[in-house]
Scaffold this active site. Structure first.
Site, PDB file in Angstrom:
ATOM      1  N   GLU A  26       2.530  15.049   2.163  1.00 47.99           N
ATOM      2  CA  GLU A  26       1.390  15.009   3.080  1.00 47.99           C
ATOM      3  C   GLU A  26       0.168  14.328   2.443  1.00 47.99           C
ATOM      4  OE1 GLU A  26       0.575  18.946   4.605  1.00 47.99           O
ATOM      5  OE2 GLU A  26       0.277  18.221   6.629  1.00 47.99           O
ATOM      6  N   HIS A  66      26.635  20.636  -8.298  1.00 49.14           N
ATOM      7  CA  HIS A  66      27.990  20.608  -7.739  1.00 49.14           C
ATOM      8  C   HIS A  66      27.995  20.017  -6.335  1.00 49.14           C
ATOM      9  CE1 HIS A  66      29.578  22.937 -11.128  1.00 49.14           C
ATOM     10  NE2 HIS A  66      28.321  23.329 -11.173  1.00 49.14           N
ATOM     11  N   LYS A 120       0.876  16.887  16.359  1.00 51.18           N
ATOM     12  CA  LYS A 120       0.310  18.040  17.078  1.00 51.18           C
ATOM     13  C   LYS A 120      -0.252  17.572  18.429  1.00 51.18           C
ATOM     14  CE  LYS A 120      -1.211  20.770  13.010  1.00 51.18           C
ATOM     15  NZ  LYS A 120      -2.361  21.303  12.260  1.00 51.18           N
TER      16      LYS A 120
END
Ligand code: PA5
Length: 390
Positions: free
Chosen positions: A271, A292, A381
């Protein structure tokens, strides 16, 4: 204090590279002055300038919550959530009150899980939103407010709500004033992802049993002790990411409990740096688990990433795996950076939080972007609010 190193295989051996010359001191000094003067640079001096009255109020509220509740529901997202969860999960402190989280997604399943876990137990709510208008926490807050009223009645419910928000404005601020919730302030000059050491993070951490004095002490010591190392780290990642075109930084930890610290790092760097088509994409792994799975890519996939090992003080076996990874990945052609925090406790995490905030702000400045805004997040937003007709 935290130690940063950059290792390379030279003549078949793993060697630490001397980084003194990689830091341009003049530019670093200029950038540090810019950060200190920035209207969002309040976190820089915070550990040593902490308002004692605020700290007392946080501890009193934490005590009241612990006395009254088996659960504290922390409602918040992004910078209003990740920092305290990172420290709580990493340290796993002891407390009679369990901190649970809501409002960090729009998933009804997740919300129901929290409600089910609380069951009939006593609970309080800490709603955390600087803007006071973010959708995810707002929805979760409505749900838990109703639950509080159902359980404790209209009169008692507000005394179990703690609102951490702007000092003067916003829907949440106005409601908190009108309803008489206990209020904590997100300072104007500190943005979400740099706010973990404000009431945003301190109240939930205190409730969970984290020693917040020690956390602050660690951060205060870091104010003087880590500047040089933070600059070296910032310049190294800028050189790799900006000049040598390594697109991705993979944060690697060998402690599973630090998964949320990795999440906080992803937010902090993503950000702060990811704007104007700049930055290094932050990814994260937990070893040896991910050796793994992602280990194959790290060893032999596309060579457009570098790895930053956070080498938490740990047991002997883990230390051997760390060395093995450093050698193997270096040999596989990956630049390996290493950060060694001084301790795995409150002081160590205080130091680490301050170190990364500083390093990230310097690094973003080197990339020529503003470390403290998030226009991309605001854009999402706004679009969502449009679609919802708000
Ligand atoms: O770091 C940031 O600024 C963001 O991640 C915000 O913390 C996040 O979007 C939540 O915003 P608010 O605290 O206003 O609800």
């Amino acid at each position: 204090m935290i130690k940063f190193s950059f290792t390379k295989i030279v003549n078949g051996e793993l060697r630490a590279i001397d980084l003194e010359n990689s830091v341009n001191q003049d530019i670093t000094t200029r950038v540090l002055k810019e950060i200190a003067k920035d209207s969002m640079g309040g976190w820089l001096a915070l550990p040593k300038k902490y308002d004692v009255g605020e700290l007392v109020k946080i501890k009193e509220a934490a005590k009241k919550i612990q006395d009254e509740s088996e659960y504290l529901v922390c409602i918040g997202i992004g910078g209003s959530y990740l920092g305290h969860r990172a420290v709580i999960e990493a340290l796993n402190p002891k407390s009679e009150t369990k901190v649970v989280y809501a409002g960090n997604s729009l998933s009804k399943r997740e919300l129901d899980k929290v409600i089910e876990e609380i069951g009939d137990a006593d609970f309080s709510v800490n709603v955390i939103s600087k803007s006071g208008t973010t959708l995810e926490p707002a929805i979760a807050f409505e749900t838990f407010k109703k639950k509080l009223i159902e359980k404790y009645g209209e009169k008692e419910a507000p005394s179990r709500i703690y609102a951490t928000t702007d000092a003067k404005k916003g829907t949440l601020h106005d409601e908190a004033v009108a309803e008489g919730y206990t209020r904590f302030v997100v300072p104007d000059n500190i943005g979400g992802r740099y706010s973990v050491l404000t009431a945003v993070g301190m109240l939930p951490m205190a409730v969970a049993g984290v020693n917040i004095d020690k956390l602050l002490e660690g951060a205060a010591e870091a104010m003087e002790g880590v500047v040089g190392e933070a600059a070296k780290y910032a310049w190294t990642r800028y050189t790799l990411g900006g000049e040598k075109n390594y697109d991705t930084e993979v944060f690697a930890s060998f402690e599973p409990a630090t998964m949320y610290f990795n999440e906080w790092l992803k937010q902090l760097f993503g950000e702060s740096e990811g704007k104007n088509k700049q930055g290094v994409f932050p990814a994260a792994v937990i070893y040896s688990t991910d050796l793994h799975s992602m280990g194959q890519y790290m060893q032999d996939g596309r060579r457009d990433l570098f790895e930053t090992i956070i080498d938490y003080p740990t047991d002997e076996m883990n230390e051997k795996v760390v060395r093995a990874v450093e050698i193997a990945h270096n040999t596989g052609g990956i630049p390996v950076l290493s950060l060694k925090p001084s301790s795995y406790d409150e002081e160590g995490f205080g130091e680490l939080i301050y170190f990364f905030e500083l390093a990230c702000a310097i690094s973003a400045k080197l990339f020529g972007v503003n470390p403290f805004d998030q226009p991309g997040v605001e854009a999402y937003k706004a679009e969502l609010n449009k679609l919802l007709g708000n």
